[in-house]
Design an enzyme around this catalytic site. Structure first.
Site, PDB file in Angstrom:
ATOM      1  NE  ARG A  91       2.876  -4.888  11.485  1.00 41.60           N
ATOM      2  CZ  ARG A  91       3.722  -5.213  10.809  1.00 41.60           C
ATOM      3  NH1 ARG A  91       4.630  -5.832  10.481  1.00 41.60           N
ATOM      4  NH2 ARG A  91       3.321  -3.695   9.412  1.00 41.60           N
ATOM      5  NE  ARG A 111      -3.698  -0.963  10.274  1.00 38.93           N
ATOM      6  CZ  ARG A 111      -2.547  -0.794   9.033  1.00 38.93           C
ATOM      7  NH1 ARG A 111      -2.388   0.434   9.594  1.00 38.93           N
ATOM      8  NH2 ARG A 111      -1.759  -1.570   9.397  1.00 38.93           N
ATOM      9  NE  ARG A 145       7.679  -2.968   6.142  1.00 40.83           N
ATOM     10  CZ  ARG A 145       6.480  -2.603   6.653  1.00 40.83           C
ATOM     11  NH1 ARG A 145       5.289  -2.109   5.285  1.00 40.83           N
ATOM     12  NH2 ARG A 145       5.536  -2.738   7.313  1.00 40.83           N
ATOM     13  NE  ARG A 193       6.779  -0.725  10.062  1.00 40.43           N
ATOM     14  CZ  ARG A 193       5.725  -0.683  10.033  1.00 40.43           C
ATOM     15  NH1 ARG A 193       5.669   0.258   8.337  1.00 40.43           N
ATOM     16  NH2 ARG A 193       4.700  -1.367   9.833  1.00 40.43           N
ATOM     17  CE  LYS A 195      -2.137  -1.057   3.926  1.00 38.90           C
ATOM     18  NZ  LYS A 195      -1.617  -2.455   4.556  1.00 38.90           N
TER      19      LYS A 195
HETATM   20  P1  ADP Z   1       2.096  -2.233   7.911  1.00 35.80           P
HETATM   21  O1  ADP Z   1       0.924  -2.073   6.751  1.00 35.80           O
HETATM   22  O2  ADP Z   1       3.093  -2.673   7.308  1.00 35.80           O
HETATM   23  O3  ADP Z   1       1.114  -3.240   9.098  1.00 35.80           O
HETATM   24  P2  ADP Z   1       1.581   1.051   8.781  1.00 35.80           P
HETATM   25  O4  ADP Z   1       2.574   1.558   9.213  1.00 35.80           O
HETATM   26  O5  ADP Z   1       0.498   0.948   8.426  1.00 35.80           O
HETATM   27  O6  ADP Z   1       1.741  -0.920   8.755  1.00 35.80           O
HETATM   28  O7  ADP Z   1       1.016   0.300  10.131  1.00 35.80           O
HETATM   29  C1  ADP Z   1       1.521   0.027  11.773  1.00 35.80           C
HETATM   30  C2  ADP Z   1       1.057   0.337  12.670  1.00 35.80           C
HETATM   31  O8  ADP Z   1       0.776   1.074  13.149  1.00 35.80           O
HETATM   32  C3  ADP Z   1      -0.538  -0.740  13.213  1.00 35.80           C
HETATM   33  O9  ADP Z   1       0.096  -2.048  13.143  1.00 35.80           O
HETATM   34  C4  ADP Z   1      -1.373  -0.134  14.013  1.00 35.80           C
HETATM   35  O10 ADP Z   1       0.094  -0.798  15.180  1.00 35.80           O
HETATM   36  C5  ADP Z   1      -1.100   1.122  14.220  1.00 35.80           C
HETATM   37  N1  ADP Z   1      -1.584   1.371  12.801  1.00 35.80           N
HETATM   38  C6  ADP Z   1      -1.286   2.560  12.045  1.00 35.80           C
HETATM   39  N2  ADP Z   1      -2.224   2.927  11.384  1.00 35.80           N
HETATM   40  C7  ADP Z   1      -3.928   2.005  12.197  1.00 35.80           C
HETATM   41  C8  ADP Z   1      -5.223   2.370  12.024  1.00 35.80           C
HETATM   42  N3  ADP Z   1      -6.524   3.586  10.860  1.00 35.80           N
HETATM   43  N4  ADP Z   1      -5.687   1.978  13.119  1.00 35.80           N
HETATM   44  C9  ADP Z   1      -4.707   1.324  14.151  1.00 35.80           C
HETATM   45  N5  ADP Z   1      -4.150   1.385  14.279  1.00 35.80           N
HETATM   46  C10 ADP Z   1      -3.329   1.670  13.002  1.00 35.80           C
END
Ligand code: ADP
Ligand code: ZN
Length: 210
Positions: free
Chosen positions: A167, A88, A123, A156, A13
């Site tokens: 996740r 999400r 990554r 990360r 994404k």
């Molecule tokens: P990825 O898509 O690789 O899991 P992100 O950078 O989008 O990584 O998100 C990393 C973390 O940030 C998630 O695992 C969560 O803990 C938090 N997070 C990000 N966006 C949201 C969201 N919309 N709702 C809840 N938690 C979020």
């Protein structure tokens, strides 16, 4: 164009959001990047989010909804935006609707769990600007250095194998139902994530036009 990118963690994404951002001239907004920035700066939000993030869990809806509300109110979003990593959960999608925001298109990038495991473990992300790389598939020109800003690229904390598993579990449980949510609105387009980033980009841009 108000756009949502859906998909598992590591589906690509963020990578596609950067391409569309350049292509359409609208900002890509990643809640993950916003939270990581807050964490780095040691803000109250960052402190609240840290334990959830490190464990691969979602940050509570109220927290991310407040973040998005504030971000979407800024001037640069008025002509459109790309949401990467939000919504999400179904309540987050409902909150977006309740803000009166009309979504034009939702692109779901589909990638199998096994491929996700491989991708996330390799990554690397830029500490400074959030740009994303992969040690095998999309290496930076100089190892450890961001092509875009010269910042340091790092792994990360939540890209460690056990956390990746959690996740993916959270994704299937809480985020995947959003496909049904947006399917009903007729806005959903499915893109099969390809091994080569460029191929996924071509499919994504096509899904935007159709
Ligand atoms: P990825 O898509 O690789 O899991 P992100 O950078 O989008 O990584 O998100 C990393 C973390 O940030 C998630 O695992 C969560 O803990 C938090 N997070 C990000 N966006 C949201 C969201 N919309 N709702 C809840 N938690 C979020
Ligand atoms: Zn950078």
């Amino acid at each position: 164009m108000n756009l949502i990118l859906l998909g598992a963690p590591g589906a690509g994404k963020g990578t596609q959001a950067e391409v569309i951002c350049d292509h359409l001239g609208i900002p890509a907004i990643s809640t993950g990047n916003i939270i990581r920035e807050a964490l780095k700066n040691g803000t109250e939000l960052g402190k609240q989010a840290k334990s959830y993030m490190d464990e691969g869990k979602l940050v509570p809806d109220e927290v991310v909804i407040a973040i998005i509300k504030e971000r979407l109110a800024k001037d640069d979003c008025q002509k459109g935006f790309i949401l990467d990593g939000f919504p999400r959960t179904v309540p987050q999608a409902e909150a977006l609707d309740a803000m009166g925001i009309v979504i034009d298109r939702v692109i779901d990038i589909e990638v199998a769990d096994e491929a996700i495991q491989k991708r996330l473990s390799g990554r690397r992300v830029c500490e400074s600007c959030g740009a994303s790389y992969h040690v095998d598939y999309k290496p930076s020109k100089v190892e450890g250095v961001c092509d875009k800003c010269g910042g340091k690229t790092v792994q990360r904390r939540d890209d460690h194998p056990d956390t990746i598993k959690e996740r993916l579990h959270v994704y299937h449980e809480q985020t995947e139902p959003l496909k049904g949510y947006y399917e009903k609105t007729g806005k959903l387009k499915i893109v099969e994530g390809q091994e080569d980033v460029k191929d996924t980009t071509a499919l994504t841009l096509k899904a935007l036009e159709a």
